[in-house]
Design a protein around this motif. Structure first.
Motif, short mmCIF file in Angstrom:
data_model
loop_
_atom_site.label_atom_id
_atom_site.label_comp_id
_atom_site.label_asym_id
_atom_site.label_seq_id
_atom_site.Cartn_x
_atom_site.Cartn_y
_atom_site.Cartn_z
N UNK A 24 0.83 -1.21 0.00
CA UNK A 24 0.00 0.00 0.00
C UNK A 24 0.86 1.26 0.00
N UNK A 25 2.10 1.14 0.49
CA UNK A 25 3.02 2.27 0.43
C UNK A 25 3.60 2.41 -0.97
N UNK A 26 4.02 1.28 -1.55
CA UNK A 26 4.70 1.30 -2.85
C UNK A 26 3.77 1.66 -4.00
N UNK A 27 2.51 1.21 -3.96
CA UNK A 27 1.63 1.44 -5.11
C UNK A 27 0.84 2.74 -5.02
N UNK A 28 1.11 3.55 -4.01
CA UNK A 28 0.47 4.86 -3.90
C UNK A 28 -0.86 4.86 -3.16
N UNK A 29 -1.31 3.68 -2.70
CA UNK A 29 -2.60 3.62 -2.00
C UNK A 29 -2.59 4.48 -0.75
N UNK A 30 -1.55 4.38 0.05
CA UNK A 30 -1.51 5.14 1.30
C UNK A 30 -1.50 6.64 1.02
N UNK A 31 -0.73 7.05 0.03
CA UNK A 31 -0.69 8.48 -0.29
C UNK A 31 -2.06 8.99 -0.73
N UNK A 32 -2.80 8.16 -1.49
CA UNK A 32 -4.13 8.57 -1.94
C UNK A 32 -5.12 8.63 -0.76
N UNK A 33 -5.00 7.69 0.16
CA UNK A 33 -5.88 7.71 1.33
C UNK A 33 -5.68 8.98 2.14
N UNK A 34 -4.44 9.40 2.25
CA UNK A 34 -4.14 10.62 2.98
C UNK A 34 -4.64 11.84 2.22
N UNK A 35 -4.36 11.88 0.94
CA UNK A 35 -4.70 13.05 0.13
C UNK A 35 -6.19 13.17 -0.16
N UNK A 36 -6.82 12.06 -0.49
CA UNK A 36 -8.21 12.11 -0.95
C UNK A 36 -9.24 11.78 0.14
N UNK A 37 -8.87 10.92 1.07
CA UNK A 37 -9.87 10.45 2.04
C UNK A 37 -9.65 10.95 3.45
N UNK A 38 -8.66 11.78 3.64
CA UNK A 38 -8.47 12.39 4.94
C UNK A 38 -7.91 11.47 6.00
N UNK A 39 -7.20 10.42 5.60
CA UNK A 39 -6.58 9.54 6.58
C UNK A 39 -5.59 10.34 7.42
N UNK A 40 -5.68 10.18 8.75
CA UNK A 40 -4.87 10.99 9.66
C UNK A 40 -3.82 10.21 10.43
N UNK A 41 -3.82 8.87 10.31
CA UNK A 41 -2.84 8.10 11.07
C UNK A 41 -2.97 6.61 10.79
N UNK A 42 -2.01 5.86 11.30
CA UNK A 42 -1.97 4.41 11.09
C UNK A 42 -1.56 3.73 12.39
N UNK A 43 -2.21 2.60 12.68
CA UNK A 43 -1.78 1.77 13.79
C UNK A 43 -1.36 0.40 13.27
N UNK A 44 -0.42 -0.21 13.97
CA UNK A 44 0.01 -1.56 13.62
C UNK A 44 0.17 -2.37 14.89
N UNK A 45 0.25 -3.66 14.73
CA UNK A 45 0.52 -4.57 15.85
C UNK A 45 1.11 -5.85 15.28
N UNK A 46 1.55 -6.78 16.11
CA UNK A 46 2.14 -8.01 15.57
C UNK A 46 1.21 -8.79 14.65
N UNK A 47 -0.08 -8.80 14.95
CA UNK A 47 -1.03 -9.53 14.10
C UNK A 47 -1.13 -8.90 12.72
N UNK A 48 -1.09 -7.57 12.66
CA UNK A 48 -1.15 -6.88 11.37
C UNK A 48 0.09 -7.18 10.54
N UNK A 49 1.25 -7.15 11.16
CA UNK A 49 2.47 -7.46 10.41
C UNK A 49 2.53 -8.93 10.02
#
Length: 388
Positions: A24-49
């Motif tokens: 999602x970082x490499x293909x531009x998805x994250x950048x679009x979520x921030x720019x177009x959808x107002x994403x303000x942050x990200x959380x992660x945990x061992x299960x997500x990774x």
């Protein structure tokens, strides 16, 4: 075009995403979520990774490259790749961090769950990760255990942003808030700035309903009848939101104290409540129930991807957190009168959460070890490219 996620921010709540992977970082998805959808942050945990490393081929080439460089330790390989993901996500969110004067734009990375019962090791690990990340807009996730909260106070005093995770009950949330305030006070006494520190208290939601509803159904099947049975049925799917609304009342109460106002005058930011585990697990409940029911000023909702997209598509934004507080109190009182102690359930959920993250962490390292093995020669242990 304005949609529900943008309206959520207007209502004072920040939409975060409870997911990260390098695709999602490499293909531009994250950048679009921030720019177009107002994403303000990200959380992660061992299960997500664990899910990110196990699914698809997003990490295949990166692990192969690590093997080519002679890195064969699963922990080292995982950590180097995860830290890279967190740094790159933080860089993409840096404009949000700047625009909000440090209120938003954070990425969270959790300390090893194997350290949850050691304050000293949690503290040391958090410092190591903070130094390795070298970004002002990251948060180190610390579990809300007794030992974890001890480390939280020290880390805040040292100027490290903290996400206190695995909070299920209000008493523990208030202890997390106390740890945050004590850390700020220690920092103020030492003459260090308070306006550079951010923290959230991650209050878990849907798991409470899952556990409480199962207990209610068991009681309905075995012992409850008449008025008690009617009340039990009415409580199904209601307890998690009721518990969260009362936690939000606790939060507002903290902000109204002279103690907090003194810290705020020195530049301290509130430790916002973050609603976690907000994906709907019940098939009879709206897929955006735990977003629509918990909207209020100075809060965060970190959503799994499917909930994020569902809310963007058909979510309704209303200031629901301050509604029905008396009803919420009544719901928890009725639960207690039915002989179902919420504090026992939340204590079990916290331990299950810690155990679950430990299991996911072990599986994650096993996954990485398997991918390393797949990229090494079965006889010599050398990478195939090194055999020529």
């Amino acid at each position: 075009m304005t949609h529900a996620l943008h309206q959520l921010q207007t209502a004072g709540q920040s939409p975060w995403l409870d997911a990260i992977d390098r695709t999602m970082i490499a293909d531009g998805t994250l950048e679009r979520l921030i720019r177009e959808d107002g994403l303000c942050g990200i959380t992660s945990n061992p299960a997500i990774f664990q899910k990110a490393f196990a699914a698809g081929d997003g990490y295949e080439r990166a692990i192969e490259s690590k093997v080519e460089q002679g890195e064969l330790d699963p922990l080292s390989v995982y950590e180097s790749l995860a830290l890279k993901d967190i740094r790159e996500a933080a860089d993409l969110l840096a404009p949000v961090h700047a625009r909000t004067s440090g209120a938003d734009g954070y990425v969270s990375l959790e300390v090893s769950p194997t350290l949850a019962e050691s304050a000293r090791e949690t503290y040391q690990e958090a410092h190591r990760l903070w130094k390795a990340l070298e970004r002002p807009n990251v948060m180190i996730k610390i579990p809300g255990t007794r030992e974890g909260l001890e480390a939280v106070e020290d880390l805040i005093a040292d100027g490290i942003n903290v996400n206190v995770t695995l909070l299920f009950d209000r008493a523990l949330y208030r202890r997390a808030a106390e740890s945050y305030q004590r850390g700020l006070e220690r920092r103020a006494v030492s003459g260090k700035p308070l306006n550079t520190i951010s923290s959230v208290a991650s209050f878990f939601i849907s798991r409470i309903d899952t556990a409480v509803d199962a207990t209610l159904q068991q009681r309905l099947d075995t012992r409850l009848s008449g008025e008690n049975a009617r009340q039990a049925k009415e409580l199904v799917g209601q307890v998690a939101v009721a518990n969260a609304r009362l936690a939000y009342r606790d939060y507002l109460g903290i902000l109204a104290t002279p103690r907090w106002r003194a810290l705020a005058e020195m530049g301290a930011r509130p430790q916002r409540l973050l609603w976690a585990s907000t994906g709907t697990k019940s098939k009879v409940m709206s897929d955006v129930h735990y977003v629509e029911s918990l909207i209020g000023s100075q809060t965060v909702n970190t959503m799994p991807p499917e909930t994020f997209w569902a809310f963007r598509d058909h979510g309704q934004v209303n200031p629901t957190l301050s509604e029905g507080v008396a009803k919420a109190e009544h719901a928890l009182t009725r639960l207690s009168l039915l002989g179902i102690p919420l504090n026992s359930i939340t204590a079990r959920l916290r331990q299950e959460g810690i155990d679950g993250f430990k299991s996911a962490y072990a599986q994650l390292l096993e996954t990485v070890a398997g991918k390393i093995e797949a990229n090494t020669h079965p006889t010599t242990g050398e990478h195939p490219c090194k055999l020529a």
